[in-house]
Design a protein around this motif. Structure first.
Motif, PDB file in Angstrom:
ATOM      1  N   GLU A   1      90.531 -15.177  63.932  1.00  0.00           N
ATOM      2  CA  GLU A   1      91.129 -13.886  63.649  1.00  0.00           C
ATOM      3  C   GLU A   1      90.394 -12.832  64.463  1.00  0.00           C
ATOM      4  O   GLU A   1      89.183 -12.924  64.646  1.00  0.00           O
ATOM      5  CB  GLU A   1      90.912 -13.615  62.154  1.00  0.00           C
ATOM      6  CG  GLU A   1      91.581 -12.394  61.615  1.00  0.00           C
ATOM      7  CD  GLU A   1      92.926 -12.751  61.000  1.00  0.00           C
ATOM      8  OE1 GLU A   1      93.258 -13.950  60.912  1.00  0.00           O
ATOM      9  OE2 GLU A   1      93.651 -11.811  60.627  1.00  0.00           O
TER      10      GLU A   1
ATOM     11  N   HIS B   1      94.587 -18.540  55.521  1.00  0.00           N
ATOM     12  CA  HIS B   1      94.419 -17.981  56.864  1.00  0.00           C
ATOM     13  C   HIS B   1      93.067 -17.260  56.917  1.00  0.00           C
ATOM     14  O   HIS B   1      92.409 -17.107  55.887  1.00  0.00           O
ATOM     15  CB  HIS B   1      95.576 -17.042  57.239  1.00  0.00           C
ATOM     16  CG  HIS B   1      95.905 -15.987  56.205  1.00  0.00           C
ATOM     17  ND1 HIS B   1      96.887 -15.053  56.373  1.00  0.00           N
ATOM     18  CD2 HIS B   1      95.383 -15.732  54.975  1.00  0.00           C
ATOM     19  CE1 HIS B   1      96.938 -14.258  55.310  1.00  0.00           C
ATOM     20  NE2 HIS B   1      96.056 -14.654  54.452  1.00  0.00           N
TER      21      HIS B   1
ATOM     22  N   TRP C   1     102.985 -18.826  53.091  1.00  0.00           N
ATOM     23  CA  TRP C   1     101.778 -19.656  52.990  1.00  0.00           C
ATOM     24  C   TRP C   1     101.864 -20.564  51.764  1.00  0.00           C
ATOM     25  O   TRP C   1     101.964 -20.065  50.633  1.00  0.00           O
ATOM     26  CB  TRP C   1     100.530 -18.769  52.877  1.00  0.00           C
ATOM     27  CG  TRP C   1     100.325 -17.933  54.104  1.00  0.00           C
ATOM     28  CD1 TRP C   1      99.646 -18.304  55.227  1.00  0.00           C
ATOM     29  CD2 TRP C   1     100.798 -16.606  54.329  1.00  0.00           C
ATOM     30  NE1 TRP C   1      99.672 -17.286  56.142  1.00  0.00           N
ATOM     31  CE2 TRP C   1     100.371 -16.230  55.626  1.00  0.00           C
ATOM     32  CE3 TRP C   1     101.556 -15.690  53.583  1.00  0.00           C
ATOM     33  CZ2 TRP C   1     100.669 -14.983  56.193  1.00  0.00           C
ATOM     34  CZ3 TRP C   1     101.843 -14.451  54.145  1.00  0.00           C
ATOM     35  CH2 TRP C   1     101.398 -14.112  55.428  1.00  0.00           C
TER      36      TRP C   1
ATOM     37  N   GLN D   1      91.351 -21.321  62.376  1.00  0.00           N
ATOM     38  CA  GLN D   1      91.984 -20.122  62.918  1.00  0.00           C
ATOM     39  C   GLN D   1      90.885 -19.254  63.490  1.00  0.00           C
ATOM     40  O   GLN D   1      89.722 -19.361  63.093  1.00  0.00           O
ATOM     41  CB  GLN D   1      92.708 -19.323  61.822  1.00  0.00           C
ATOM     42  CG  GLN D   1      94.124 -19.794  61.568  1.00  0.00           C
ATOM     43  CD  GLN D   1      94.942 -18.797  60.744  1.00  0.00           C
ATOM     44  OE1 GLN D   1      94.412 -17.857  60.156  1.00  0.00           O
ATOM     45  NE2 GLN D   1      96.242 -19.013  60.712  1.00  0.00           N
TER      46      GLN D   1
ATOM     47  N   GLN E   1      89.212 -10.112  57.261  1.00  0.00           N
ATOM     48  CA  GLN E   1      89.355  -8.692  57.650  1.00  0.00           C
ATOM     49  C   GLN E   1      88.839  -7.784  56.537  1.00  0.00           C
ATOM     50  O   GLN E   1      88.174  -6.780  56.792  1.00  0.00           O
ATOM     51  CB  GLN E   1      90.829  -8.350  57.899  1.00  0.00           C
ATOM     52  CG  GLN E   1      91.444  -9.023  59.110  1.00  0.00           C
ATOM     53  CD  GLN E   1      92.848  -8.466  59.378  1.00  0.00           C
ATOM     54  OE1 GLN E   1      93.156  -7.325  59.036  1.00  0.00           O
ATOM     55  NE2 GLN E   1      93.691  -9.283  59.989  1.00  0.00           N
TER      56      GLN E   1
ATOM     57  N   CYS F   1     100.009 -11.001  65.872  1.00  0.00           N
ATOM     58  CA  CYS F   1      99.146  -9.824  65.982  1.00  0.00           C
ATOM     59  C   CYS F   1      99.882  -8.572  65.502  1.00  0.00           C
ATOM     60  O   CYS F   1     101.053  -8.624  65.146  1.00  0.00           O
ATOM     61  CB  CYS F   1      98.702  -9.639  67.431  1.00  0.00           C
ATOM     62  SG  CYS F   1     100.077  -9.454  68.585  1.00  0.00           S
TER      63      CYS F   1
ATOM     64  N   PHE G   1     104.546  -9.450  59.824  1.00  0.00           N
ATOM     65  CA  PHE G   1     103.460  -9.879  58.942  1.00  0.00           C
ATOM     66  C   PHE G   1     103.208  -8.732  57.984  1.00  0.00           C
ATOM     67  O   PHE G   1     103.249  -7.568  58.400  1.00  0.00           O
ATOM     68  CB  PHE G   1     102.172 -10.195  59.736  1.00  0.00           C
ATOM     69  CG  PHE G   1     102.340 -11.313  60.726  1.00  0.00           C
ATOM     70  CD1 PHE G   1     102.330 -12.640  60.311  1.00  0.00           C
ATOM     71  CD2 PHE G   1     102.532 -11.037  62.080  1.00  0.00           C
ATOM     72  CE1 PHE G   1     102.502 -13.672  61.232  1.00  0.00           C
ATOM     73  CE2 PHE G   1     102.712 -12.069  62.998  1.00  0.00           C
ATOM     74  CZ  PHE G   1     102.698 -13.387  62.573  1.00  0.00           C
TER      75      PHE G   1
HETATM   76  N1  DAH Z   1      97.323 -14.696  59.206  1.00  0.00           N
HETATM   77  C1  DAH Z   1      98.492 -15.059  59.965  1.00  0.00           C
HETATM   78  C2  DAH Z   1      98.859 -16.480  59.650  1.00  0.00           C
HETATM   79  O1  DAH Z   1      98.032 -17.253  59.312  1.00  0.00           O
HETATM   80  C3  DAH Z   1      98.244 -14.894  61.444  1.00  0.00           C
HETATM   81  C4  DAH Z   1      98.117 -13.467  61.822  1.00  0.00           C
HETATM   82  C5  DAH Z   1      99.197 -12.740  62.218  1.00  0.00           C
HETATM   83  C6  DAH Z   1      96.900 -12.842  61.770  1.00  0.00           C
HETATM   84  C7  DAH Z   1      99.126 -11.415  62.565  1.00  0.00           C
HETATM   85  C8  DAH Z   1      96.770 -11.504  62.118  1.00  0.00           C
HETATM   86  C9  DAH Z   1      97.914 -10.804  62.522  1.00  0.00           C
HETATM   87  O2  DAH Z   1      95.625 -10.861  62.082  1.00  0.00           O
HETATM   88  O3  DAH Z   1      97.792  -9.517  62.874  1.00  0.00           O
HETATM   89  O4  DAH Z   1     100.009 -16.819  59.796  1.00  0.00           O
END
Ligand code: DAH
Length: 345
Positions: A218, A175, A160, A216, A180, A291, A256
């Protein structure tokens, strides 16, 4: 002497009627009235000089003068009424409104295509039981990275490119994942099923495929006995509701820091139906989201004991999805504010 007066009255009446005929407008009419019926008018003088006439002539003279005055007054009334009527008619004609002309269309505003798209996705998620949860766009380094299992020294931070603010430890979220943490801290230890929509920011090279700001959405579900099967089933159901019942999906392993295991979900290319084209780079598949199962460290950071609770999370880019669905060739169209683009949605 009396005969003269009768004569004069008669010609006075004729002259007055002719002058009245010539009076065209209101001011000419009022001038006429003071000349021919006013105090100094001939007929008034006849009245005031009645005493000088011979006694036997007086009744006749009075009658004649009265008759002349009544005639002129009546003529004046009807002429004034006609003039007023004409003035009104002229005014109506010159100020006329053509009510049969078509109206000017009102240009209606509408929701931005991106907002429409986000709402459409949220409506589908609502059918699946996800509640909308909003979290801030300006975030702390702690929520955006640290508590999501991305420590300062960790190379995963390079995933990022971040806009930092002049306040130490404060940044624009890269993001929606820090949402969360907010959701878990708010609801722990209750079960959660939330969708977190909103704008994210990345300090990157702008191109046809990436922008410095984007939405985004989520997803986060936390509770007892939540498994990867729940993740897969829910996301497949989402894809079918979103893109059609017959659309195929696939999961690829990925990485991730905040999920373990992690995956990316692809859907069959809408354009070529999976045969391979330029949109899907000949793979037949389009990547739509990341995910995975929420990492135990992240659960703990949110206030849930990973020995008891588990959960899954996902993150998707609505503009990316919209680009794919509508074959939009440049992601920069979303924030250019070019009306020719916006009007198409
Ligand atoms: N936050 C990640 C991004 O911006 C995307 C993401 C991936 C969110 C996996 C999630 C996850 O909740 O489980 O690249």
């Amino acid at each position: 002497m009396a005969e003269d007066l009768f004569q004069q009255l008669a010609s006075y009446e004729t002259e007055a009627l002719a002058a009245l005929d010539a009076a065209q407008d209101e001011s000419a009419l009022s001038r006429w009235k003071s000349t021919y019926l006013g105090k100094a008018s001939f007929v008034q003088q006849v009245f005031s000089r009645m005493g000088q006439a011979a006694k036997e002539d007086r009744p006749r003279l009075g009658q004649a003068a009265n008759k002349a005055r009544t005639t002129l007054e009546a003529a004046f009334e009807s002429r004034s009424a006609a003039a007023a009527e004409k003035a009104l008619a002229d005014k109506l004609a010159s100020e006329r409104i053509d009510v049969t002309l078509p109206g000017r269309p009102v240009r209606k505003g509408r929701l931005h295509p991106s907002t429409q798209n986000v709402r459409e996705i949220l409506a589908v998620l609502a059918e699946l039981g996800f509640e909308i949860f909003r979290s801030p766009e300006v975030e702390t380094d702690i929520n955006n990275f640290e508590l999501l299992n991305i420590p300062a020294y960790h190379p995963a931070r390079d995933m990022w490119d971040t806009f930092y603010t002049t306040d130490p430890g404060v940044l624009l979220r890269t993001h929606t994942s820090p949402g969360q943490i907010h959701a878990m801290k708010k609801f722990a230890p209750e079960p959660i099923r939330v969708a977190l929509p909103g704008m994210c920011f990345r300090y990157e090279q702008v191109s046809a495929r990436s922008e410095i700001q984007f939405n985004q959405i989520e997803l986060l579900a936390v509770g007892r006995n939540i498994s990867f099967a729940d993740l897969k089933g829910t996301l497949e159901d989402f894809a079918h509701r979103m893109f059609g019942n017959n659309v195929r999906t696939r999961f690829r392993p990925s990485y991730f820091p905040f999920t373990e295991p992690s995956a990316e979900m692809d859907v069959e290319c809408f354009l070529c139906g999976g045969k391979g084209c330029s949109m899907c780079k000949n793979s037949g598949w389009l990547e739509i989201l990341g995910c995975g199962m929420v990492h135990p460290t992240v659960l703990r950071n949110g206030g849930y004991d990973p020995a008891i609770y588990s959960g899954y999370a996902a993150g998707m880019g609505p503009e990316r999805i919209m680009i794919l669905r509508h074959a939009i060739d440049d992601i920069r169209n979303f924030w250019n504010n070019d009306i020719r683009f916006l009007e198409q949605f």
